[in-house]
Design a protein around this motif. Sequence first.
Motif, PDB file in Angstrom:
ATOM      1  N   LEU A 114       9.746   6.096  -1.086  1.00 32.46           N
ATOM      2  CA  LEU A 114      10.012   4.577  -0.600  1.00 32.46           C
ATOM      3  C   LEU A 114      11.428   3.887  -0.375  1.00 32.46           C
ATOM      4  CD1 LEU A 114       7.539   2.480  -0.064  1.00 32.46           C
ATOM      5  CD2 LEU A 114       8.150   1.143  -2.063  1.00 32.46           C
ATOM      6  N   LYS A 115      10.987   3.720   1.053  1.00 32.93           N
ATOM      7  CA  LYS A 115      12.301   2.998   1.296  1.00 32.93           C
ATOM      8  C   LYS A 115      13.179   1.428   0.058  1.00 32.93           C
ATOM      9  CE  LYS A 115      12.385   4.479   5.954  1.00 32.93           C
ATOM     10  NZ  LYS A 115      12.602   4.506   7.241  1.00 32.93           N
TER      11      LYS A 115
ATOM     12  N   ILE B   4       6.332   5.074  -8.905  1.00 27.86           N
ATOM     13  CA  ILE B   4       6.117   6.556  -9.130  1.00 27.86           C
ATOM     14  C   ILE B   4       7.176   7.331  -7.364  1.00 27.86           C
ATOM     15  CG2 ILE B   4       5.549   7.254 -11.432  1.00 27.86           C
ATOM     16  CD1 ILE B   4       3.737   8.599  -9.124  1.00 27.86           C
ATOM     17  N   ASN B   5       6.751   6.222  -6.318  1.00 29.83           N
ATOM     18  CA  ASN B   5       7.404   6.689  -5.031  1.00 29.83           C
ATOM     19  C   ASN B   5       9.176   6.557  -4.945  1.00 29.83           C
ATOM     20  OD1 ASN B   5       6.057   4.452  -4.751  1.00 29.83           O
ATOM     21  ND2 ASN B   5       6.051   5.390  -2.434  1.00 29.83           N
ATOM     22  N   LEU B   6       9.800   6.062  -5.869  1.00 35.33           N
ATOM     23  CA  LEU B   6      11.367   5.813  -5.582  1.00 35.33           C
ATOM     24  C   LEU B   6      12.470   6.698  -5.604  1.00 35.33           C
ATOM     25  CD1 LEU B   6      11.426   1.879  -8.123  1.00 35.33           C
ATOM     26  CD2 LEU B   6      11.037   2.589  -5.231  1.00 35.33           C
ATOM     27  N   LYS B   7      13.218   6.486  -4.578  1.00 34.74           N
ATOM     28  CA  LYS B   7      14.204   7.724  -4.859  1.00 34.74           C
ATOM     29  C   LYS B   7      14.826   7.878  -6.333  1.00 34.74           C
ATOM     30  CE  LYS B   7      18.545   8.906  -2.676  1.00 34.74           C
ATOM     31  NZ  LYS B   7      19.725   8.590  -1.880  1.00 34.74           N
ATOM     32  N   THR B   8      15.102   9.090  -6.877  1.00 36.65           N
ATOM     33  CA  THR B   8      14.838   9.837  -8.009  1.00 36.65           C
ATOM     34  C   THR B   8      16.564   9.043  -8.357  1.00 36.65           C
ATOM     35  OG1 THR B   8      14.221  12.084  -8.275  1.00 36.65           O
ATOM     36  CG2 THR B   8      16.159  11.284  -9.591  1.00 36.65           C
ATOM     37  N   ALA B   9      17.064   8.448  -9.316  1.00 37.04           N
ATOM     38  CA  ALA B   9      18.547   7.847  -9.502  1.00 37.04           C
ATOM     39  C   ALA B   9      19.032   8.069 -10.824  1.00 37.04           C
ATOM     40  CB  ALA B   9      18.126   5.837  -9.412  1.00 37.04           C
ATOM     41  N   LYS B  10      20.458   8.323 -10.985  1.00 32.99           N
ATOM     42  CA  LYS B  10      21.004   8.762 -11.884  1.00 32.99           C
ATOM     43  C   LYS B  10      21.671   6.993 -12.446  1.00 32.99           C
ATOM     44  CE  LYS B  10      21.788  12.931 -11.694  1.00 32.99           C
ATOM     45  NZ  LYS B  10      21.532  13.679 -13.221  1.00 32.99           N
ATOM     46  N   LEU B  11      20.989   7.184 -14.079  1.00 33.21           N
ATOM     47  CA  LEU B  11      21.044   6.430 -14.963  1.00 33.21           C
ATOM     48  C   LEU B  11      21.674   6.470 -16.527  1.00 33.21           C
ATOM     49  CD1 LEU B  11      17.904   3.725 -14.239  1.00 33.21           C
ATOM     50  CD2 LEU B  11      20.583   3.218 -13.395  1.00 33.21           C
ATOM     51  N   GLY B  12      22.888   6.187 -16.230  1.00 37.32           N
ATOM     52  CA  GLY B  12      23.888   6.902 -17.487  1.00 37.32           C
ATOM     53  C   GLY B  12      24.166   8.331 -17.663  1.00 37.32           C
ATOM     54  N   GLY B  13      24.082   9.317 -16.431  1.00 39.62           N
ATOM     55  CA  GLY B  13      23.584  10.022 -15.909  1.00 39.62           C
ATOM     56  C   GLY B  13      22.876  11.302 -16.012  1.00 39.62           C
TER      57      GLY B  13
ATOM     58  N   GLN C  88       1.420  -0.929   0.381  1.00 41.74           N
ATOM     59  CA  GLN C  88       0.034  -0.256   0.749  1.00 41.74           C
ATOM     60  C   GLN C  88       0.732   1.197   0.175  1.00 41.74           C
ATOM     61  OE1 GLN C  88      -2.422  -1.282   3.398  1.00 41.74           O
ATOM     62  NE2 GLN C  88      -3.707  -0.345   3.176  1.00 41.74           N
ATOM     63  N   LYS C  89       2.501   1.478   0.192  1.00 43.30           N
ATOM     64  CA  LYS C  89       2.968   2.030   0.129  1.00 43.30           C
ATOM     65  C   LYS C  89       3.607   2.636  -1.542  1.00 43.30           C
ATOM     66  CE  LYS C  89       4.175   2.670   4.795  1.00 43.30           C
ATOM     67  NZ  LYS C  89       5.085   2.306   6.214  1.00 43.30           N
ATOM     68  N   ALA C  90       3.896   2.040  -1.792  1.00 43.93           N
ATOM     69  CA  ALA C  90       4.041   1.817  -3.068  1.00 43.93           C
ATOM     70  C   ALA C  90       3.017   2.031  -4.001  1.00 43.93           C
ATOM     71  CB  ALA C  90       4.429   0.808  -3.628  1.00 43.93           C
ATOM     72  N   TYR C  91       3.452   3.552  -4.789  1.00 42.93           N
ATOM     73  CA  TYR C  91       2.559   4.424  -5.289  1.00 42.93           C
ATOM     74  C   TYR C  91       3.066   3.378  -6.751  1.00 42.93           C
ATOM     75  CZ  TYR C  91      -0.192   8.559  -6.319  1.00 42.93           C
ATOM     76  OH  TYR C  91      -0.376   9.295  -6.705  1.00 42.93           O
ATOM     77  N   LEU C  92       2.331   2.713  -7.626  1.00 39.10           N
ATOM     78  CA  LEU C  92       1.578   2.387  -8.804  1.00 39.10           C
ATOM     79  C   LEU C  92       0.755   2.386  -9.601  1.00 39.10           C
ATOM     80  CD1 LEU C  92       2.572  -1.675  -7.266  1.00 39.10           C
ATOM     81  CD2 LEU C  92       4.435  -0.513  -8.353  1.00 39.10           C
ATOM     82  N   VAL C  93       0.847   2.881 -10.652  1.00 45.32           N
ATOM     83  CA  VAL C  93      -0.089   4.248 -11.083  1.00 45.32           C
ATOM     84  C   VAL C  93       0.131   3.627 -13.108  1.00 45.32           C
ATOM     85  CG1 VAL C  93      -0.249   5.864 -10.447  1.00 45.32           C
ATOM     86  CG2 VAL C  93       1.820   5.718 -11.960  1.00 45.32           C
TER      87      VAL C  93
END
Length: 243
Positions: A196-197, A137-146, A80-85
């Motif tokens: 989300l952690k 859409i509520n995971l921490k923003t990551a850098k992939l390939g810059g 329920q904490k995972a923001y799936l859309v």
Amino acid sequence: MSSLSTAISQLDALILRLQDGSILQNAPPKQTGTDRNQRTIDTDGENIPREKQGKKKKKEKKDKPQQPKKKGNEVQDVIQKAYLVVARVENVKAHPNSDKLIICQLDCGDHSRQIVAGLQQYVDVGTFEGSKVVCIINLKTAKLGGEASEGMILASSSDSKVYPIIPPSSATPGTLVYPEKLVDAPADASLCPKTLKGDMWRSIVPELSVSSEVCCYKGHQLVAGEHGPVTAPGFTMPHVTIN
């Protein structure tokens, strides 16, 4: 005259007694504000023990009435904490410095965001644009390939086959995706934290599976609200992976 003399004599004696204080000594004691039991009489006429003098009366704390918890606002499962859309791919291009990554601009209903996915070898960039996908859409923003990636696209995999999960055609961008009948409460986006952690998400992923082409969580179908289940066409193997 004898009576007058007698009266004068008595007056003189009275004056002498006043001068030497003998009358005052026989007078009743002055009131000191306390009674024999060492109690002070307050302005309201109530007796207050001496030991309590000078102490302020403590204000009684009033307990605030507790508001009943709404069942729909309680977290009964970490999913329920995972923001799936549901999201629509508005624009997509191959990453210029990677043969695995694609850069997607997604319409998530009330906002747009960018997600970088490892799907370049599994989708046709030209036809992928305009398609609908399921994202977290509520995971921490990551850098992939810059490039900033503000979430993940769910995809099914089996051996060498990888395909994005497909929501029902009638589902609009922003529609919540959740496991049907897992909890006795409707889907509630307010339960989803801003971020989300990572360990929470990692605990969710092993519970995702595919059963008869329908995506599930702990055996419960993942649905896009009233639009129905999200699917992985062509897949019957019980595994879903994230790209």
